[in-house]
Design an enzyme around this catalytic site. Sequence first.
Site, short mmCIF file in Angstrom:
data_model
loop_
_atom_site.label_atom_id
_atom_site.label_comp_id
_atom_site.label_asym_id
_atom_site.label_seq_id
_atom_site.Cartn_x
_atom_site.Cartn_y
_atom_site.Cartn_z
N ALA A 10 0.85 -1.19 0.00
CA ALA A 10 0.00 0.00 0.00
C ALA A 10 0.89 1.24 0.00
O ALA A 10 2.10 1.15 0.17
CB ALA A 10 -0.91 -0.02 1.23
N ASP A 90 9.95 1.31 -10.64
CA ASP A 90 9.15 1.85 -9.54
C ASP A 90 7.79 2.28 -10.08
O ASP A 90 7.67 2.62 -11.25
CB ASP A 90 9.87 3.04 -8.89
CG ASP A 90 9.22 3.44 -7.57
OD1 ASP A 90 8.78 2.53 -6.83
OD2 ASP A 90 9.15 4.64 -7.27
N GLU A 91 6.78 2.26 -9.23
CA GLU A 91 5.40 2.60 -9.63
C GLU A 91 4.97 1.74 -10.82
O GLU A 91 4.36 2.22 -11.78
CB GLU A 91 5.28 4.09 -9.98
CG GLU A 91 5.74 5.06 -8.90
CD GLU A 91 4.82 5.14 -7.70
OE1 GLU A 91 3.76 4.49 -7.70
OE2 GLU A 91 5.17 5.87 -6.76
N CYS A 92 5.26 0.45 -10.73
CA CYS A 92 5.02 -0.47 -11.85
C CYS A 92 3.53 -0.68 -12.12
O CYS A 92 3.16 -1.20 -13.17
CB CYS A 92 5.72 -1.79 -11.60
SG CYS A 92 5.08 -2.63 -10.13
N CYS A 146 -2.30 0.06 9.24
CA CYS A 146 -3.40 1.03 9.28
C CYS A 146 -3.34 1.72 10.64
O CYS A 146 -2.75 1.20 11.58
CB CYS A 146 -4.72 0.27 9.11
SG CYS A 146 -6.19 1.30 9.30
N CYS A 148 -5.44 1.76 12.84
CA CYS A 148 -6.07 0.91 13.87
C CYS A 148 -5.15 -0.23 14.30
O CYS A 148 -5.46 -0.96 15.23
CB CYS A 148 -7.40 0.35 13.37
SG CYS A 148 -7.20 -0.98 12.17
N CYS A 182 -6.77 -0.25 6.44
CA CYS A 182 -7.31 -1.60 6.31
C CYS A 182 -8.70 -1.47 5.66
O CYS A 182 -9.27 -0.38 5.62
CB CYS A 182 -7.40 -2.31 7.66
SG CYS A 182 -8.72 -1.74 8.72
ZN LIG Z 1 -7.86 -0.06 10.16
#
Ligand SMILES: [Zn+2]
Length: 215
Positions: A10, A90-92, A146, A148, A182
Amino acid sequence: MAKLYFKYGAMGSSKTAQALMTRFNYTQKGYNVLLLKSSVDNRFETAFNPQVVSRIGLSADCIKFSSGENLLNLFTKNNYSKKVDVVIVDECQFASKTQVEQLKQISKDIPVLCYGLLTNFKTELFEGSKRLIELADSIDEVKSVCKCGAKATVNARKINGKVTTSGEEILIGAEESYESMCYWCFTKALENSKPKLVDFKAEIKNKHYNYLERE
Ligand SMILES: [Zn+2]
């Protein structure tokens, strides 16, 4: 036989930093690295000196490719001037299906390492990432967290602070930002970003009172 590698994660998962560290490692050992990135990613762009830049401050000069460019030709041209030992992209995710197939061809002879996002802000696969999943010999996840505490998997788009799933896959020059989350924080943020239902009865009542007051 060399391999085609796909390392996805991500946003903010340090993919670019890892791409640059891998490049550094190869370069230190005397290998010639061809560092590529898509011209769709125009951050840190200057006309004469395109660079791959990570959020933690690492950077390196690179060659950018346009969406219709033949990567086999680009590789051959660079390999002719100085033998290329490894290709890092990169950034494929912004590579087209055809370009990923060209990277696969290059990986027959030398390693090709591709770093990028898996899915767009709608949680759907990017074209390049889809083809990489289909063709890569090795697939790894670069994990990130994330807020959380769960694993971040969604690259949520925010416009004026609100999460949205509408708009083009690539916005150029738009006032958008991204946050990796998430899936459950993403769906909650999306729900919270929807316009609230207006209580029309209360509103009419208020207007009526205001009207009477003014009378
Ligand atoms: Zn989360």
